[in-house]
Design an enzyme around this catalytic site. Structure first.
Site, PDB file in Angstrom:
ATOM      1  N   ASP A 128      11.926 -12.846  -0.268  1.00  0.00           N
ATOM      2  CA  ASP A 128      11.778 -12.727   1.270  1.00  0.00           C
ATOM      3  C   ASP A 128      12.735 -12.052   1.689  1.00  0.00           C
ATOM      4  O   ASP A 128      13.774 -12.063   1.505  1.00  0.00           O
ATOM      5  CB  ASP A 128      11.415 -13.995   1.861  1.00  0.00           C
ATOM      6  CG  ASP A 128      10.776 -13.950   3.237  1.00  0.00           C
ATOM      7  OD1 ASP A 128      11.278 -13.159   4.332  1.00  0.00           O
ATOM      8  OD2 ASP A 128       9.604 -14.544   3.635  1.00  0.00           O
ATOM      9  N   PHE A 186       0.863  -1.201   0.016  1.00  0.00           N
ATOM     10  CA  PHE A 186       0.153   0.114  -0.061  1.00  0.00           C
ATOM     11  C   PHE A 186       1.011   1.273   0.016  1.00  0.00           C
ATOM     12  O   PHE A 186       0.933   2.229  -0.878  1.00  0.00           O
ATOM     13  CB  PHE A 186      -0.944  -0.072   1.462  1.00  0.00           C
ATOM     14  CG  PHE A 186      -1.464   1.307   1.621  1.00  0.00           C
ATOM     15  CD1 PHE A 186      -2.238   2.092   0.533  1.00  0.00           C
ATOM     16  CD2 PHE A 186      -1.716   1.540   2.785  1.00  0.00           C
ATOM     17  CE1 PHE A 186      -2.698   3.270   0.911  1.00  0.00           C
ATOM     18  CE2 PHE A 186      -2.365   2.829   3.425  1.00  0.00           C
ATOM     19  CZ  PHE A 186      -2.725   3.807   2.314  1.00  0.00           C
ATOM     20  N   TYR A 218       3.220  -6.238  17.292  1.00  0.00           N
ATOM     21  CA  TYR A 218       3.690  -5.521  16.278  1.00  0.00           C
ATOM     22  C   TYR A 218       4.360  -4.301  16.752  1.00  0.00           C
ATOM     23  O   TYR A 218       5.571  -3.967  16.075  1.00  0.00           O
ATOM     24  CB  TYR A 218       2.342  -4.973  15.433  1.00  0.00           C
ATOM     25  CG  TYR A 218       2.759  -4.236  14.499  1.00  0.00           C
ATOM     26  CD1 TYR A 218       3.519  -4.135  13.121  1.00  0.00           C
ATOM     27  CD2 TYR A 218       2.178  -2.779  14.434  1.00  0.00           C
ATOM     28  CE1 TYR A 218       3.970  -3.311  12.364  1.00  0.00           C
ATOM     29  CE2 TYR A 218       2.467  -1.936  13.634  1.00  0.00           C
ATOM     30  CZ  TYR A 218       3.240  -2.123  12.433  1.00  0.00           C
ATOM     31  OH  TYR A 218       3.475  -1.126  11.572  1.00  0.00           O
ATOM     32  N   LEU A 239      10.504  -0.534   3.793  1.00  0.00           N
ATOM     33  CA  LEU A 239       8.814  -0.881   4.237  1.00  0.00           C
ATOM     34  C   LEU A 239       8.442  -2.236   4.450  1.00  0.00           C
ATOM     35  O   LEU A 239       7.312  -2.359   5.069  1.00  0.00           O
ATOM     36  CB  LEU A 239       8.050  -0.266   3.264  1.00  0.00           C
ATOM     37  CG  LEU A 239       8.388   1.483   2.699  1.00  0.00           C
ATOM     38  CD1 LEU A 239       7.648   1.838   1.449  1.00  0.00           C
ATOM     39  CD2 LEU A 239       8.732   2.212   3.848  1.00  0.00           C
TER      40      LEU A 239
END
Length: 338
Positions: free
Chosen positions: A51, A11, A175, A71
């Protein structure tokens, strides 16, 4: 300048990619295209599918690179504790593998995506005790609908304010812990290599290309998905949680500004609009824009959430000469076009 953009098919990454190209940079994108984020392969030029934890792929991606914008991450608060090891592996280990490869390749400039969640709760002041940090949220209080954190010393109400980068960190979910760990790893790497790191602490990012229909999406994406189904946005707690909603194109220009040379080895930057709004405000703005049903305030909660967290982005404005172009109204209008 040649830039490696990890997570560049995501995104925020796609907007950063477009901004970098517009500024004349050569960009290599590394993205795993993980299925919980990408339901179809995006159209991104110069894409290496791999990855971030794969050392050989990362090393290959760094060929001739001057700067890295990192990111790539597993995002969101997580659904349950079964996600814990995936967060740590994807975010902490992935960052460590990247930093090791950068050290070997002698790439010395990193712009890394961090998050407002590293702060835990935001800035609070008590009329009697001044600046204080509220304690952990208690289930018994939340069950009673008592969402505002009290002063930990006297129990009186607190006044929320803007948090700046000097605030202590207090990650309150997995997170958040991995994003702060990523900052610590990058800071250690900078000291050992003489590198430079800009840690971009994104606040609540929204805009065109937001993920849809996933429990890992941000609140703006969840509200929009509900409205597109003809359903009312469901607002947790009482809807008065204070946040800073920042448009993804403003985030992209901030990230690109951070590719400029830095004086400090490690610098954290809040990336926010500078305008305090509530989650209820966002839901109402989206409902009006989409012509959908008004939001429903549920009183439900998630223990890992924080009550209020809003940014002071003055360091970013002053140091990198950045300013946002969107407020919530114009940003939602832009979202409606996508």
């Amino acid at each position: 300048m040649k830039i490696l953009l990890t997570g560049g098919a995501g995104f925020i990454g796609r907007h950063v990619h477009r901004q970098l190209i517009a500024e004349g940079h050569e960009v290599v994108v590394l993205d795993s295209l993980r299925p919980d984020v990408h339901h179809q392969k995006p159209k991104v030029s110069n894409l290496i599918v791999g990855d971030i934890r794969d050392a050989s792929v990362v090393d290959q991606s760094l060929t001739g690179v001057d700067t890295v914008i990192h990111l790539a991450a597993k995002v969101g608060l997580g659904v349950d504790l079964d996600d814990m090891d995936d967060y740590v592996s994807s975010n902490s280990l992935g960052t460590a593998v990247l930093l090791r490869a950068m050290g070997r390749r002698k790439v010395r400039h990193l712009v890394s995506a961090s998050s407002m969640v590293v702060y835990g709760e935001g800035h609070y002041e008590c009329d009697r005790h001044g600046k204080v940090s509220p304690g952990p949220r208690r289930i018994e209080d939340l069950d009673k609908g008592q969402f505002e954190p009290p002063c930990p010393l006297c129990g009186e109400p607190l006044r929320p304010g803007l948090v700046d980068e000097s605030a202590p960190t207090d990650p309150r979910n997995t997170y958040a812990a991995t994003k702060l760990n990523g900052e610590h790893l990058a800071s250690a790497w900078a000291r050992e290599t003489g590198g430079r790191v800009a840690a971009m602490r994104f606040h609540n990012v929204y805009g065109p290309g937001m993920p849809r229909n996933t429990p890992y999406a941000g609140v703006a994406a969840l509200f929009r998905s509900a409205l597109e189904r003809g359903e009312a946005p469901r607002v947790f707690e009482d809807g008065r949680q204070r946040r800073d909603f920042v448009h993804v194109r403003d985030v992209a220009t901030a990230v690109c500004a951070a590719t400029a040379p830095l004086d400090d080895q490690f610098a954290a930057f809040n990336v926010g609009s500078g305008t305090v709004r509530t989650i209820g405000d966002l839901a109402e703005e989206l409902s009006r824009a989409y012509g959908g049903p008004p939001p429903v305030t549920t009183g439900a909660y998630r223990l890992g959430d924080v009550r209020h967290i809003t940014a002071s982005s003055e360091r970013l404005r002053q140091t990198l000469h950045w300013k946002p172009d969107y407020d919530l109204k114009t940003g939602v209008a832009d979202l409606l076009k996508s």
